[in-house]
Design an enzyme around this catalytic site. Structure first.
Site, PDB file in Angstrom:
ATOM      1  N   CYS A   1      28.933  46.277  54.230  1.00 15.11           N
ATOM      2  CA  CYS A   1      30.203  45.906  53.577  1.00 15.11           C
ATOM      3  C   CYS A   1      31.194  45.271  54.542  1.00 15.11           C
ATOM      4  O   CYS A   1      32.171  44.666  54.110  1.00 15.11           O
ATOM      5  CB  CYS A   1      30.839  47.119  52.915  1.00 15.11           C
ATOM      6  SG  CYS A   1      29.789  47.849  51.664  1.00 15.11           S
TER       7      CYS A   1
ATOM      8  N   ASN B   1      32.181  48.212  43.878  1.00 10.47           N
ATOM      9  CA  ASN B   1      31.987  47.890  45.291  1.00 10.47           C
ATOM     10  C   ASN B   1      30.890  46.824  45.387  1.00 10.47           C
ATOM     11  O   ASN B   1      29.713  47.118  45.177  1.00 10.47           O
ATOM     12  CB  ASN B   1      31.593  49.163  46.046  1.00 10.47           C
ATOM     13  CG  ASN B   1      31.324  48.911  47.529  1.00 10.47           C
ATOM     14  OD1 ASN B   1      31.265  47.762  47.971  1.00 10.47           O
ATOM     15  ND2 ASN B   1      31.153  49.978  48.271  1.00 10.47           N
TER      16      ASN B   1
ATOM     17  N   HIS C   1      38.516  46.196  51.834  1.00 10.05           N
ATOM     18  CA  HIS C   1      37.205  46.300  51.182  1.00 10.05           C
ATOM     19  C   HIS C   1      37.354  47.200  49.959  1.00 10.05           C
ATOM     20  O   HIS C   1      37.948  48.282  50.029  1.00 10.05           O
ATOM     21  CB  HIS C   1      36.190  46.880  52.168  1.00 10.05           C
ATOM     22  CG  HIS C   1      34.891  47.257  51.537  1.00 10.05           C
ATOM     23  ND1 HIS C   1      34.220  46.418  50.663  1.00 10.05           N
ATOM     24  CD2 HIS C   1      34.139  48.389  51.627  1.00 10.05           C
ATOM     25  CE1 HIS C   1      33.113  47.026  50.254  1.00 10.05           C
ATOM     26  NE2 HIS C   1      33.042  48.216  50.817  1.00 10.05           N
TER      27      HIS C   1
END
Ligand code: ACO
Length: 310
Positions: free
Chosen positions: A112, A265, A235
């Protein structure tokens, strides 16, 4: 020589999977997912939609937005942990599809945090004078690694791609500072063993601490104060983790991007997808100071402070 973002694009698969859809296949509830993560729905790519396709679509838009052609691109970086196959890289597939015949191409693997790693790499190639235009894509199809019987992870993730073109910009704008980090001893907190295995509590504690620290570090490295930050792009993993970094920067709610409710996500795509929303809806304006900050498997983390515009 400064590097800044001169074009942005995105791709989202059309299929929307809501929490109510997940209630039908898992022992979970919309109420639990929303209160624990902030996620209401996510996009899931069909089998035919691979990471390279999503990357290509986002890249096309970013190059057009930058007013360039594929032949102008010197380097393609695709941040992903879900390549179509081990090789060729997604970056090479995108190079072919775009017809970006002059471009070098490689993938970047930092889960990520991948998009931040990509931006920092592009920045250094441009600052050094080696390249002029670098395409950075964050793209992941984590749905292909999800165990749909595991409620601990299946509710969290979505698919998508975001792309930016970095180029030489006016000296007062562009990347002001950055930080990258990794702690391999935390590898077992989040890893792939056929499907995603995660120690949610471990990752949560690490993310809350690191997102706050990295955000503050890049502000300081840029010679700025918290008050100088106009917008935070964290994020998009979990609203509670994002809130913690917003609070460390003492920013009001309206100055933090929030797309986790719609997209879940999306791993390396989450920061560029959020950036796209805020630029297109006019919340990020010329000369705004933005902080982008991420964390991910590895464990890895990174942040960038950037003055918007070119
Ligand atoms: N629906 C309903 N109940 C659930 C679900 C679900 N989907 N998932 C877990 N639960 C239950 C658990 O079974 C547990 O029940 P019990 O108390 O009866 O045992 C209870 O809820 C609490 O579970 P925990 O896992 O302890 O809950 P926690 O407070 O840690 O929250 C969460 C879980 C939201 C996943 C949190 O740990 C988190 O956000 N962690 C960070 C995860 C993250 O950001 N991952 C992405 C990393 S980025 C990347 O690189 C991919």
């Amino acid at each position: 020589m400064k590097a800044g973002i001169i074009g942005i694009g995105r791709y989202l698969p059309p299929k929307i999977v809501t929490n109510f859809d997940l209630e039908k296949i898992l022992d979970t509830s919309d109420e639990w997912i929303v209160s624990m993560t902030g996620i209401k729905e996510r996009r899931i790519a069909d089998e035919s939609i691979e990471t390279s396709y999503m990357s290509f679509e986002a890249a096309k838009e970013a190059i057009q937005d930058a007013g360039l052609t594929p032949e102008d691109i010197d380097l393609i970086l695709v941040s992903t942990v879900t390549p179509d196959c081990a090789f060729p890289s997604v970056a090479c597939m995108v190079q072919e599809q775009l017809g970006a015949t002059r471009a070098a191409a490689m993938d970047v693997s930092a889960a990520c945090s991948g998009f931040i790693y990509g931006i920092v790499t592009a920045n250094l190639f441009i600052e050094s004078g080696a390249y002029k235009n670098v395409l950075v894509i964050g793209a992941d199809k984590l749905s292909k690694l999800i165990n749909w019987n595991d409620r601990n992870t299946a509710v969290l993730f979505g698919d998508g791609a975001g792309a930016v073109v970095l180029s030489r910009v006016d000296n007062s704008r562009g990347v002001l500072s950055y930080e990258l980090g990794a702690d391999g001893t935390g590898g077992k907190a989040l890893y792939i063993d056929e499907s995603i295995i995660m120690n949610g509590r471990e990752v949560f504690k690490f993310a809350v601490r690191q997102m706050g620290e990295s955000s503050l570090n890049v502000v300081e490295k840029a010679g700025l104060n918290k008050e100088d930050v106009d917008f935070l792009i964290p994020h998009q993993a979990n609203i509670r983790i994002m809130e913690a970094s917003r609070e460390r920067l003492s920013l009001p709610v309206e100055k933090m991007s929030m797309t986790v409710d719609k997209f879940g996500n999306t791993s390396a795509a989450s920061i560029p997808l959020s950036l796209y929303e805020e630029v297109k809806n006019g919340k990020i304006k010329e000369d705004d100071v933005i902080v982008m900050v991420g964390f991910g498997g590895g464990l890895t983390w990174g942040a960038v402070a950037l003055k918007w515009g070119h």
